[in-house]
Design an enzyme around this catalytic site. Sequence first.
Site, PDB file in Angstrom:
ATOM      1  N   CYS A  64       0.822  -1.213   0.000  1.00  0.00           N
ATOM      2  CA  CYS A  64       0.000   0.000   0.000  1.00  0.00           C
ATOM      3  C   CYS A  64       0.855   1.261   0.000  1.00  0.00           C
ATOM      4  O   CYS A  64       0.521   2.258  -0.652  1.00  0.00           O
ATOM      5  CB  CYS A  64      -0.910   0.019   1.220  1.00  0.00           C
ATOM      6  SG  CYS A  64      -2.078  -1.347   1.301  1.00  0.00           S
ATOM      7  N   ASP A  72     -21.308  12.086 -14.315  1.00  0.00           N
ATOM      8  CA  ASP A  72     -22.730  11.798 -14.068  1.00  0.00           C
ATOM      9  C   ASP A  72     -22.942  10.928 -12.842  1.00  0.00           C
ATOM     10  O   ASP A  72     -24.051  10.486 -12.566  1.00  0.00           O
ATOM     11  CB  ASP A  72     -23.358  11.138 -15.295  1.00  0.00           C
ATOM     12  CG  ASP A  72     -22.708   9.792 -15.646  1.00  0.00           C
ATOM     13  OD1 ASP A  72     -21.710   9.412 -14.996  1.00  0.00           O
ATOM     14  OD2 ASP A  72     -23.191   9.129 -16.576  1.00  0.00           O
TER      15      ASP A  72
END
Length: 233
Positions: free
Chosen positions: A56, A149
């Site tokens: 990570c 959107d």
Amino acid sequence: MFVFVWVYLTVMGINLGDTFPNFEAETTVGKIKFHDWLGDSWGILFSHPADYTPVCTTELGRAAKMAPEFQKRKVKMIALSIDSVQDHHGWSQDINAYIGEPLVQMLPFPIIADEKRELAVQLGMLDPAERNKEGLPLTARAVFVIGPDKTLKLSILYPATTGRNFDEILRVIDSLQLTAYKKVATPVDWKVGAECMVLPNIPEEEANKLFPNGIRTEKLPSSKNYLRYTPQP
């Protein structure tokens, strides 16, 4: 507990074209409501199994270095990890040290605190094959690209043990943004500037009007003229 998590893992999640959840969350920049935070931009959410973990750290370091590339594409970045905001701030200093930046507590994007794994469950991104010391499934390495959107345009789910390729993520975003506004598809290994493909549902006469720079058709044994290429519009 294991049964509870597994049941929700199998029924929750989000599909392409779905409206992305308008979740509220605490982050390293304060509390956000996702749709408000995203505004009219594109967005990318990428999740991580835990703070202070090796893979990570390399990923968020790479993401921080590539932040200008995402900004050029008007894509807002946001990360998620199952630890607290306080842990995220401390971890951010390690990440900045790893990439040779000043030891500040902020990265060029927020990190969501998902300590109860509620968002990880809601989005269907737990990895049952990898578990923490308490035996709970780790958060998988999910990539979600969300359009202006607010619908999901792309999802990639890596296991917790495999780091992402951010060059590929940028390539995919370039394709998504191009094909959202132009009637083309992008072939295998496509990169910006390379030939695109004419959509198979566009008749030849319409295609010639849409693509004045020309269309190249591959000849195939089937004699079906479906491999049609055109310069990137």
